[in-house]
Scaffold this active site. Structure first.
Site, PDB file in Angstrom:
ATOM      1  CB  VAL A 222      -3.717  -3.848   3.790  1.00  0.00           C
ATOM      2  CG1 VAL A 222      -3.035  -3.388   5.070  1.00  0.00           C
ATOM      3  CG2 VAL A 222      -3.899  -5.360   3.795  1.00  0.00           C
TER       4      VAL A 222
ATOM      5  CG  LEU B 164       0.045   1.682   1.314  1.00  0.00           C
ATOM      6  CD1 LEU B 164       0.259   3.021   0.597  1.00  0.00           C
ATOM      7  CD2 LEU B 164       1.302   0.819   1.190  1.00  0.00           C
TER       8      LEU B 164
ATOM      9  CB  ILE C 251       1.676  -7.012 -12.426  1.00  0.00           C
ATOM     10  CG1 ILE C 251       1.087  -8.373 -12.071  1.00  0.00           C
ATOM     11  CG2 ILE C 251       2.111  -6.954 -13.858  1.00  0.00           C
ATOM     12  CD1 ILE C 251      -0.168  -8.757 -12.841  1.00  0.00           C
TER      13      ILE C 251
ATOM     14  CG  ASN D  62       6.805  -1.251  -1.493  1.00  0.00           C
ATOM     15  OD1 ASN D  62       5.982  -0.393  -1.185  1.00  0.00           O
ATOM     16  ND2 ASN D  62       6.709  -1.960  -2.598  1.00  0.00           N
TER      17      ASN D  62
ATOM     18  CE  LYS E  83       1.368  -2.887   4.456  1.00  0.00           C
ATOM     19  NZ  LYS E  83       0.361  -3.336   3.479  1.00  0.00           N
TER      20      LYS E  83
ATOM     21  CB  CYS F  98      -0.725   1.047  -3.270  1.00  0.00           C
ATOM     22  SG  CYS F  98      -1.927   0.473  -2.041  1.00  0.00           S
TER      23      CYS F  98
ATOM     24  N   GLY G  44       3.238 -12.036  -9.536  1.00  0.00           N
ATOM     25  CA  GLY G  44       1.816 -12.101  -9.833  1.00  0.00           C
ATOM     26  C   GLY G  44       1.392 -13.555  -9.881  1.00  0.00           C
ATOM     27  N   GLY G  45       1.034 -14.094  -8.739  1.00  0.00           N
ATOM     28  CA  GLY G  45       0.442 -15.429  -8.688  1.00  0.00           C
ATOM     29  C   GLY G  45       1.389 -16.594  -8.802  1.00  0.00           C
TER      30      GLY G  45
END
Lengths: 303, 249
Positions: free
Chosen positions: A71, A73, A190, A99, A45, A129, A242-243
């Site tokens: 969210v 951060l 991404i 991160n 996170k 972000c 990405g997905g």
């Protein structure tokens, strides 16, 4: 049984699947489903210099084949992460990626310095972000600012440095080139695409932050396209995300140019997705007489 | 491993009031222990997110989920057929803490009523207050009558007494030691205020748009006050049940 291990910036992952930042906390919750060594790595996170409480709820909305989140951060701050979560994470038999996000370049540098003195394996620079008022994506949307922050953090960072790119830009290849020129060791991409949903009965945005970041299967083709464009523009290894929801998606993303992968949103419907994706990749490699998952990287045959 | 996903056979899935369905799944308590106030995170085919549904009852080989059709996901749930398998993560979360020797008042409002059934089974002689918008939405009255004294109210007076659950709570609060409540946030806020006024402890089950269900994605945030400091906790992991005096409504 093919070799699923991959190497990114000198760091070896047991398999190409890394939990995507923000979907996996610091690993403890999903560690109650399966050993975290099931994953090649964990991108933790996003952390900031000081504790952040994040945005008021609602922070999530479902969309066609995806979700929006904002969210903001929420995290306990870098010092708490280093003291309370990192030692535990390092015992889990998986690569640990910190991160980091900040309000200023100096904050990013301070965090990189602190983390360089720990046994975290890699640092992922979150300049993408979309859900915080200052910092975050503002560093990631022009070549100059990407080059500037990457170069500054590079000086403070003794760990392999991944720069995580925002898709909310005009030309992502030139952004990636700026990160490469400034000394990044890898690109991850991404982050989410900015989106919005409105409740037609109340006329209120569903997310309290009004806008949020779109993720999930809906963004997958966009991510594949961008990874392919960047793979053609830089020499750096790319961690594609990405997905990604199935092993077929994983293979496709590798073929587009990714060396490793991050998965996130799919975990919410299927916590066991990493197990299934690795099994599927392994089967696919065996069936095609390929010995290593790295043999898939950038093997797309464009028209 | 604390968490698991299971495929539970669907036994029945019937509409018991307007837009409210009673889903019964085959289940064994030994396999899947469930506490009152916990929720099941139900996979809905073709949807990105699971649907968190509070556990209404768990006994006799049946897990009972009573839910309201609110959108596309619960609409799909309502069309699931007996004989099919339902993919359930959980039960999850921290439920109501019920102690022996105390008299509880259990309050449910609207689709917040179902979890109070399993809760009532854990209590000795509970006082059960349920409230609904109108008669067409009233559910579970017969089930509750077997477990304690029941009081019913509706906003429009079409069933039971006309008025709110807090009106009934005020009349009877002297008889009870503690309140457990689940329902819309304005109702919980009002119940918490009455309990504070009379110095009674109160547990509330909260709802928030949810993602992972296990505390990793941090979306279902709720602001709580701990040791004089306001912090963000999460409905899925720290709740859904919180001490009312800690919740910053």
């Amino acid at each position: 049984m093919a070799d699923l291990s991959v190497k990114v910036a000198g760091v070896t992952f047991n398999n190409p699947l890394i939990a995507a930042s923000g979907t996996f906390g610091f690993g403890r919750e999903y560690g109650e489903f399966y050993p975290l060594s099931t994953l090649g790595g964990i991108s933790c996170k996003g952390i900031t210099l000081k504790r952040r409480d994040g945005n008021p709820p609602p922070r999530i909305a479902e969309t066609p084949s995806g979700i929006l989140n904002a969210v903001g951060l929420q995290n306990p701050g870098v010092d708490v992460f280093i003291r309370e979560d990192l030692p535990w994470l390092k015992q889990q038999g998986t690569v640990v990626i910190a991160n980091i996000a900040g309000n200023t370049v100096d904050e990013y540098c301070q965090m990189a310095e602190k983390l360089s003195e720990t046994d975290v394996d890699m640092i992922e620079l979150n300049i993408s972000c979309p859900n915080v008022k200052s910092g975050g994506v503002q560093f990631g949307t022009s070549c100059e600012s990407v080059e500037n922050i990457t170069a500054a953090v590079r000086k403070s960072c003794k760990k392999p440095l991944i720069v995580k790119l925002s898709p909310n830009v005009t030309d992502i290849a030139s952004i990636a080139q700026a990160a490469e020129a400034a000394g990044a060791d890898a690109i991850s991409m991404i982050n989410t695409l900015t989106g919005m949903r409105i409740d037609i009965h109340t006329r209120r945005p569903i997310i309290r932050n009004n806008t949020g970041g779109l993720s999930g299967a809906a963004v997958f083709p966009v991510a594949v396209r961008m990874v392919w464009q960047v793979a053609n523009a830089v020499k750096l290894p790319i961690i594609g995300m990405g997905g990604i929801s199935t092993w077929e998606d994983a293979a496709e993303m590798l073929m587009a140019g990714a060396t490793a992968l991050q998965i996130g949103t799919v975990l919410f419907s299927d916590p066991y997705a990493p197990v299934k994706i690795n099994e599927g990749l392994n089967r696919f490699l065996d069936e095609n007489n390929m010995t290593s998952v790295t043999d898939l990287t950038k093997t797309v045959i464009p028209w | 491993m604390k968490y698991d996903v299971r495929q539970l056979p669907l036994l029945s899935n019937e509409e018991i009031a307007h837009g409210i369905f009673d889903m019964r799944l085959a289940y064994r308590q030994d396999d899947l222990p469930v506490a009152c106030g916990q929720f099941a995170h139900v996979y809905v085919p073709s949807k990105t997110l699971r649907r968190p549904i509070s556990v209404c009852d768990a006994s006799d080989g049946e897990l009972r989920l009573v839910y309201q059709v609110k959108g596309a996901g619960t609409q799909i749930m309502s069309q699931m057929q007996p004989g099919s398998m339902v993919d359930v993560l959980g039960p999850l979360g921290h439920g109501f803490q019920i102690e022996k020797g105390r008299r509880y008042c259990l309050i449910g409002g609207g689709i917040g009523v179902p979890p109070m059934l399993l809760t009532a089974k854990q209590c000795e002689d509970p006082l059960i207050i349920t409230g609904f918008r109108s008669k067409s939405l009233v559910i579970l009255q017969e089930d509750f009558k077997a477990l304690g004294e029941t009081l019913l109210c509706t906003d429009d007076g079409s069933a039971g007494q006309k008025g709110f659950v807090t009106d009934l709570l005020r009349e009877r609060i002297g008889e009870i030691d503690e309140v457990c409540a689940c329902g819309p946030t304005p109702m919980l806020k009002a119940v918490a205020a009455v309990c504070r006024e009379y110095g009674k402890p109160c547990q509330v089950s909260l709802e928030e748009r949810m993602g992972c269900g296990v505390g990793a994605c941090l979306v279902c945030a709720v602001k709580v006050r701990k040791n004089g400091e306001e912090i963000m906790q999460h409905v899925c992991k720290n709740g859904p049940v919180f001490q009312a005096e800690e919740v910053v409504f």
